[in-house]
Structure formats: structure tokens, C-alpha cells
Design a protein around this motif. Structure first.
Motif, mmCIF file in Angstrom:
data_model
loop_
_atom_site.group_PDB
_atom_site.id
_atom_site.type_symbol
_atom_site.label_atom_id
_atom_site.label_comp_id
_atom_site.label_asym_id
_atom_site.label_seq_id
_atom_site.Cartn_x
_atom_site.Cartn_y
_atom_site.Cartn_z
ATOM 1 N N LEU A 1 132.346 -59.408 -77.831
ATOM 2 C CA LEU A 1 132.259 -60.329 -78.950
ATOM 3 C C LEU A 1 132.066 -59.581 -80.263
ATOM 4 C CD1 LEU A 1 129.567 -62.792 -77.495
ATOM 5 C CD2 LEU A 1 132.053 -62.894 -77.145
ATOM 6 N N ILE A 2 132.666 -60.118 -81.333
ATOM 7 C CA ILE A 2 132.319 -59.747 -82.705
ATOM 8 C C ILE A 2 131.866 -61.017 -83.393
ATOM 9 C CG2 ILE A 2 133.127 -58.944 -84.954
ATOM 10 C CD1 ILE A 2 135.192 -57.260 -83.613
ATOM 11 N N GLY A 3 130.662 -61.018 -83.948
ATOM 12 C CA GLY A 3 130.162 -62.163 -84.682
ATOM 13 C C GLY A 3 129.841 -61.781 -86.111
ATOM 14 N N HIS A 4 130.483 -62.449 -87.073
ATOM 15 C CA HIS A 4 130.241 -62.169 -88.486
ATOM 16 C C HIS A 4 129.360 -63.254 -89.093
ATOM 17 C CE1 HIS A 4 131.537 -62.534 -92.860
ATOM 18 N NE2 HIS A 4 130.936 -61.357 -92.799
ATOM 19 N N SER A 5 128.272 -62.846 -89.781
ATOM 20 C CA SER A 5 127.397 -63.764 -90.506
ATOM 21 C C SER A 5 126.821 -64.813 -89.550
ATOM 22 C CB SER A 5 128.173 -64.381 -91.674
ATOM 23 O OG SER A 5 127.318 -64.986 -92.597
ATOM 24 N N TYR A 6 127.069 -66.100 -89.806
ATOM 25 C CA TYR A 6 126.621 -67.129 -88.864
ATOM 26 C C TYR A 6 127.257 -66.930 -87.487
ATOM 27 C CZ TYR A 6 126.533 -71.712 -86.577
ATOM 28 O OH TYR A 6 126.416 -72.723 -85.659
ATOM 29 N N GLY A 7 128.410 -66.299 -87.445
ATOM 30 C CA GLY A 7 129.009 -65.974 -86.159
ATOM 31 C C GLY A 7 128.146 -65.024 -85.344
ATOM 32 N N GLY A 8 127.315 -64.218 -86.015
ATOM 33 C CA GLY A 8 126.367 -63.372 -85.303
ATOM 34 C C GLY A 8 125.285 -64.189 -84.617
ATOM 35 N N HIS A 9 124.922 -65.310 -85.211
ATOM 36 C CA HIS A 9 123.984 -66.270 -84.614
ATOM 37 C C HIS A 9 124.595 -66.827 -83.325
ATOM 38 C CE1 HIS A 9 121.523 -70.161 -84.939
ATOM 39 N NE2 HIS A 9 122.585 -70.566 -84.270
ATOM 40 N N LEU A 10 125.848 -67.274 -83.409
ATOM 41 C CA LEU A 10 126.511 -67.840 -82.239
ATOM 42 C C LEU A 10 126.762 -66.776 -81.170
ATOM 43 C CD1 LEU A 10 129.140 -70.146 -83.984
ATOM 44 C CD2 LEU A 10 127.147 -70.906 -82.681
ATOM 45 N N ALA A 11 127.167 -65.583 -81.585
ATOM 46 C CA ALA A 11 127.449 -64.516 -80.616
ATOM 47 C C ALA A 11 126.193 -64.131 -79.843
ATOM 48 C CB ALA A 11 128.032 -63.298 -81.333
ATOM 49 N N LEU A 12 125.046 -64.106 -80.509
ATOM 50 C CA LEU A 12 123.798 -63.786 -79.823
ATOM 51 C C LEU A 12 123.451 -64.865 -78.803
ATOM 52 C CD1 LEU A 12 121.292 -62.104 -79.359
ATOM 53 C CD2 LEU A 12 120.258 -63.151 -81.394
ATOM 54 N N ARG A 13 123.566 -66.116 -79.213
ATOM 55 C CA ARG A 13 123.308 -67.216 -78.270
ATOM 56 C C ARG A 13 124.244 -67.127 -77.061
ATOM 57 N NH1 ARG A 13 120.054 -71.450 -79.101
ATOM 58 N NH2 ARG A 13 119.395 -72.054 -81.209
ATOM 59 N N TYR A 14 125.514 -66.875 -77.323
ATOM 60 C CA TYR A 14 126.497 -66.828 -76.243
ATOM 61 C C TYR A 14 126.208 -65.672 -75.289
ATOM 62 C CZ TYR A 14 131.222 -66.779 -74.135
ATOM 63 O OH TYR A 14 132.286 -66.810 -73.268
ATOM 64 N N ALA A 15 125.934 -64.491 -75.838
ATOM 65 C CA ALA A 15 125.686 -63.321 -74.999
ATOM 66 C C ALA A 15 124.457 -63.503 -74.115
ATOM 67 C CB ALA A 15 125.531 -62.077 -75.875
ATOM 68 N N VAL A 16 123.430 -64.167 -74.646
ATOM 69 C CA VAL A 16 122.209 -64.393 -73.871
ATOM 70 C C VAL A 16 122.426 -65.488 -72.830
ATOM 71 C CG1 VAL A 16 119.837 -65.259 -74.046
ATOM 72 C CG2 VAL A 16 120.653 -63.524 -75.649
ATOM 73 N N ALA A 17 123.180 -66.520 -73.176
ATOM 74 C CA ALA A 17 123.418 -67.633 -72.259
ATOM 75 C C ALA A 17 124.380 -67.264 -71.129
ATOM 76 C CB ALA A 17 123.952 -68.841 -73.024
ATOM 77 N N HIS A 18 125.307 -66.346 -71.410
ATOM 78 C CA HIS A 18 126.341 -66.000 -70.430
ATOM 79 C C HIS A 18 126.467 -64.481 -70.288
ATOM 80 C CE1 HIS A 18 127.725 -70.180 -70.227
ATOM 81 N NE2 HIS A 18 127.583 -70.204 -71.541
ATOM 82 N N PRO A 19 125.418 -63.819 -69.849
ATOM 83 C CA PRO A 19 125.448 -62.351 -69.795
ATOM 84 C C PRO A 19 126.501 -61.808 -68.830
ATOM 85 C CG PRO A 19 123.541 -63.206 -68.618
ATOM 86 C CD PRO A 19 124.144 -64.369 -69.348
ATOM 87 N N GLY A 20 126.875 -62.586 -67.827
ATOM 88 C CA GLY A 20 127.817 -62.104 -66.837
ATOM 89 C C GLY A 20 129.254 -62.012 -67.304
ATOM 90 N N THR B 1 121.157 -79.434 -87.389
ATOM 91 C CA THR B 1 120.690 -79.364 -86.004
ATOM 92 C C THR B 1 119.493 -78.423 -85.877
ATOM 93 O OG1 THR B 1 122.167 -77.515 -85.453
ATOM 94 C CG2 THR B 1 123.036 -79.759 -85.178
ATOM 95 N N PRO B 2 118.589 -78.715 -84.934
ATOM 96 C CA PRO B 2 117.446 -77.804 -84.706
ATOM 97 C C PRO B 2 117.893 -76.413 -84.283
ATOM 98 C CG PRO B 2 117.098 -79.926 -83.621
ATOM 99 C CD PRO B 2 118.517 -79.916 -84.092
ATOM 100 N N GLU B 3 119.005 -76.310 -83.539
ATOM 101 C CA GLU B 3 119.476 -75.005 -83.071
ATOM 102 C C GLU B 3 119.849 -74.089 -84.226
ATOM 103 O OE1 GLU B 3 120.527 -78.078 -79.931
ATOM 104 O OE2 GLU B 3 120.710 -77.903 -82.115
ATOM 105 N N PHE B 4 120.424 -74.655 -85.268
ATOM 106 C CA PHE B 4 120.804 -73.857 -86.430
ATOM 107 C C PHE B 4 119.575 -73.249 -87.093
ATOM 108 C CE2 PHE B 4 121.473 -73.544 -91.049
ATOM 109 C CZ PHE B 4 122.553 -72.678 -91.095
ATOM 110 N N LEU B 5 118.495 -74.029 -87.163
ATOM 111 C CA LEU B 5 117.300 -73.601 -87.879
ATOM 112 C C LEU B 5 116.375 -72.731 -87.031
ATOM 113 C CD1 LEU B 5 116.558 -77.026 -89.588
ATOM 114 C CD2 LEU B 5 117.456 -74.981 -90.704
#
Length: 289
Positions: A92-111, A215-219
């Protein structure tokens, strides 16, 4: 192309040689779309990767948003896209807010995530928005538009919708000079190609922005998520980027054992556009090492 994914059509740009390591670009904004990144990096990164860039649900060239939006919905879209494309694992490459999403994704789906590149991410909205306003403060003072800014900066609690809205509203006082704080001193004339897209597409992105920032997730601060990150990670920081705070950088360096950090001197928020060749080389070396 438009692909049917979980009840909507997402715009997906896939380029690169078949069999190359798959790489997903996660755009920021919220609501910025992938057009700018692909304009600067699409041809460069697709030389070595199976590059996939997607406009998130409701954004830019994807179908307009017609329901609720949240981090979980966007990440579920990414997962559905991966399986639809027949990709077993990707980085994954996450830019700016995309870094927020990329971190969530990597932790949720490490496999299914091999490595992660974060470019000027916003993991903690209280810290990132404070850094943003601090970066704008000299220009706000020059424009005599800094009324009440010191009071906003004095707040040191967790992110709230009110705090976010107030700090972003301050940025609007900069008017046509707003982008000056996002670009490095040698890139003041950098043109973001997406600025020329039709108003209809920008309006779609605006709807996404309004929905996601409520959304609470954003904050939620995602700094604790860095403790759960198992993949090798690279944090790319533009020296004069106004988003990623020193506190976020320090947390990454002290809590991610497989983490690497690289600063680009005299560069702002769009490292991929200000130093495209150097950026592509760094990302390629990290992902293929």
C-alpha cells in the motif's frame, strides 16, 4: 474503468506488467481522488509494479455517493476490489488522509498487506490540524486574518468535529494563497492536474468529505494502531509539509520496529509531485528490497 464493487461502481486505474508486485495507491483528501498521483507517478511506478489506483466510493470518477460512508466501508471496498482483481497480497501507498486509511487497512488485514508506504500521513486529527494551522499562521498574519487563531491552537484535547471544522475554516481565510503552505519553496508553481477536472467531479468529492469527517472513525487517533502494525513501513515526510506533526513522526519512529523514515528537504505535502523521480526510486527500492 468503472468496476462494480459492493453495490456501486468504483473507478479503477490498473497499469503495469502482469506478474509484477501488486501495489494499491490510497488517496487522501478526504476526497482528493487518484488523478493527481497518477499524473506524477502512474508511469514511473508501473514500470516495476502492478499499480492499482482507485477513486474511493463517491469520489471523482467513481459513481456519486448514494448512502453512508465510513472508514470501514472504504476498507471493505478495497478488500472486495482485491479479490475481484484476483490479487492475493499487495502493498500500500497512502498519501495524507490515505495514510490514515492505509494504516487501518494494514492492521485490519495483515495477511494480505506486504508493506506500507506512508506519505505525509494524518494519523491524529488533533495533532495534524494543529500543525496545519501553525504552518499557515505566518501567512494568516501577513493577510491580517489571524483573529482567534491563538485560541484555537491552545486547545490540546482529542479531536472533535467542532475543533476540526474551526481549524479548517481558518485555512479558508487564505483564499487563493492557501496552496502556498502545501508546496515546497522550489515548487510554488506546481500544478495539480485535478484542479482542471469538471465541477461535477469536485462536488462528488465534497460530498464524500462532508460525510467522512462527521464519523467517529475519522476523528479517532490512530497512533495506537502503529503499535499493531506488523508489516515493514516507510514514512516519507516533506520537510515543509504542513500536515504530519512532529509528535506523529516521533511515535512512528519509537513504536514501529520495522519502520523506516525519510525526509525530503525543501519539499511540501506532495512529495510524489515535487520530486517524482526520487520518490519513485525510494518507493521502488523499499518495496522490492
Amino acid at each position: 474503468m468503472l468496476m462494480e464493487i459492493r453495490g456501486t461502481r468504483l473507478y479503477v486505474d490498473r497499469r503495469g506488467a502482469a506478474g509484477s508486485p501488486p501495489l494499491l495507491f490510497v488517496h487522501g483528501g478526504p476526497g482528493s481522488g487518484s488523478y493527481d498521483f497518477l499524473s506524477f507517478q502512474g508511469d514511473l511506478l508501473s514500470e516495476r509494479f502492478d499499480l492499482v489506483a482507485v477513486d474511493q466510493r463517491g469520489v471523482q470518477h467513481s459513481d456519486p455517493l448514494d448512502g453512508p460512508i465510513s472508514d470501514d466501508i472504504v476498507i471493505a471496498d478495497f478488500e472486495a476490489l482485491r479479490t475481484t482483481l484476483g490479487i492475493d497480497r499487495w502493498s500500500l501507498i497512502g498519501h495524507s488522509y490515505g495514510g490514515h486509511l492505509a494504516l487501518r487497512y494494514a492492521v485490519a488485514h495483515p495477511g494480505v498487506v506486504d508493506k506500507v508506504v506512508f506519505e505525509n500521513p494524518a494519523w491524529d486529527k488533533a495533532l495534524a490540524s494543529k500543525t496545519l494551522v501553525l504552518s499557515a499562521l505566518p501567512l494568516l498574519r501577513e493577510l491580517e486574518a489571524d483573529d482567534g487563531v491563538e485560541e484555537l491552537l491552545a486547545y490540546d484535547g482529542p479531536a472533535t468535529s467542532e475543533m476540526w471544522d474551526e481549524r479548517i475554516d481558518v485555512m479558508r481565510r487564505l483564499g487563493d494563497r492557501r496552496m502556498e503552505i502545501y508546496h515546497g519553496p522550489d515548487s510554488r508553481d506546481l500544478v495539480l492536474p485535478a484542479d482542471e477536472l469538471p465541477d461535477e467531479l469536485h462536488n462528488r468529492s465534497g460530498q464524500f468529505y462532508v460525510g467522512i469527517t462527521r464519523t467517529p472513525e475519522f476523528l479517532e487517533s490512530l497512533l495506537p494502531y502503529l503499535d499493531r502494525l506488523t508489516q515493514p513501513a516507510l514514512l516519507i515526510k516533506g520537510e515543509v509539509d504542513p500536515v504530519t506533526s512532529p509528535e506523529e513522526i516521533e511515535y512512528f519512529q519509537s513504536h514501529v520496529p520495522n519502520g523506516s523514515y525519510r525526509t525530503f528537504k525543501a519539499v511540501g505535502h506532495f512529495v510524489h509531485g515535487e520530486r517524482p523521480a526520487e520518490y519513485a526510486e525510494l518507493v521502488t527500492d523499499f518495496l522490492l528490497e
